[in-house]
Design an enzyme around this catalytic site. Structure first.
Site, PDB file in Angstrom:
ATOM      1  N   CYS A 286      38.579 -65.652 -34.313  1.00 36.97           N
ATOM      2  CA  CYS A 286      39.600 -65.749 -35.009  1.00 36.97           C
ATOM      3  C   CYS A 286      40.138 -64.515 -36.018  1.00 36.97           C
ATOM      4  CB  CYS A 286      39.161 -66.595 -36.589  1.00 36.97           C
ATOM      5  SG  CYS A 286      38.092 -65.828 -37.795  1.00 36.97           S
TER       6      CYS A 286
ATOM      7  N   CYS B  36      37.032 -69.183 -39.849  1.00 33.08           N
ATOM      8  CA  CYS B  36      36.734 -70.551 -38.666  1.00 33.08           C
ATOM      9  C   CYS B  36      35.628 -71.063 -38.544  1.00 33.08           C
ATOM     10  CB  CYS B  36      37.331 -68.969 -37.606  1.00 33.08           C
ATOM     11  SG  CYS B  36      36.068 -69.126 -36.325  1.00 33.08           S
TER      12      CYS B  36
ATOM     13  N   CYS C  28      31.298 -67.543 -39.996  1.00 35.15           N
ATOM     14  CA  CYS C  28      33.066 -67.141 -40.490  1.00 35.15           C
ATOM     15  C   CYS C  28      34.048 -67.711 -41.443  1.00 35.15           C
ATOM     16  CB  CYS C  28      33.211 -67.199 -39.399  1.00 35.15           C
ATOM     17  SG  CYS C  28      34.847 -66.032 -39.865  1.00 35.15           S
TER      18      CYS C  28
ATOM     19  N   CYS D  31      26.480 -54.625 -41.673  1.00 32.47           N
ATOM     20  CA  CYS D  31      26.865 -53.716 -43.176  1.00 32.47           C
ATOM     21  C   CYS D  31      27.149 -55.245 -43.073  1.00 32.47           C
ATOM     22  CB  CYS D  31      26.662 -53.287 -43.736  1.00 32.47           C
ATOM     23  SG  CYS D  31      26.891 -52.705 -45.374  1.00 32.47           S
TER      24      CYS D  31
ATOM     25  N   CYS E  42      35.207 -61.239 -36.510  1.00 37.60           N
ATOM     26  CA  CYS E  42      34.746 -62.083 -35.874  1.00 37.60           C
ATOM     27  C   CYS E  42      36.005 -62.496 -34.543  1.00 37.60           C
ATOM     28  CB  CYS E  42      34.984 -63.908 -36.768  1.00 37.60           C
ATOM     29  SG  CYS E  42      35.066 -65.259 -35.902  1.00 37.60           S
TER      30      CYS E  42
HETATM   31 ZN   LIG Z   1      36.718 -66.588 -37.642  1.00 39.08          ZN
END
Ligand SMILES: [Zn+2]
Length: 124
Positions: free
Chosen positions: A92, A43, A40, A112, A89
């Protein structure tokens, strides 16, 4: 939402926290074939591994499985008047993009994902 996003660019903020979509074919990870992990961008949590990445022909990096099921959250999205499944995610809450059930992969999945929502950690 745990936003540690001071380091994000305006473009990255648009994707992750305003649910934007990068133009197809524009992403920096689209043609990346190196071995490693996609994390991510906000984060740093691991989201996808390079061995589940494939070329879906859509213009966005595509994966058929997350690195760990617990690391991504999915929820219904009716924004375009049709039901799509949004992928976020789990740590976060950053918007990554959508998952579809139309791939030729064993589980039929196609995550995707916007390149702008990802960072890449090369395997050493
Ligand atoms: Zn994250």
């Amino acid at each position: 939402m745990n936003q540690k996003n001071l380091h994000l660019s305006e473009e990255q903020m648009n994707i992750c926290f305003r649910k934007g979509t990068e133009p197809p074919g524009s992403g920096k990870w689209l043609h990346n074939k190196d071995a490693g992990s996609y994390v991510c961008v906000n984060c740093g949590q691991e989201l996808f591994k390079s061995d589940t990445k494939f070329d879906s022909g859509t213009g966005w990096p595509s994966f058929w499985n997350p690195a760990n099921k617990a690391n991504v959250t999915t929820q219904n999205d009716f924004e375009l008047g049709v039901r799509r499944t949004e992928v976020l995610c789990s740590q976060c809450g950053a918007h990554l993009s959508h998952v579809f059930d139309d791939s030729q992969k064993p589980n039929g999945r196609r995550y995707c994902i916007n390149s702008l929502a990802l960072d890449f950690k090369q395997k050493n």
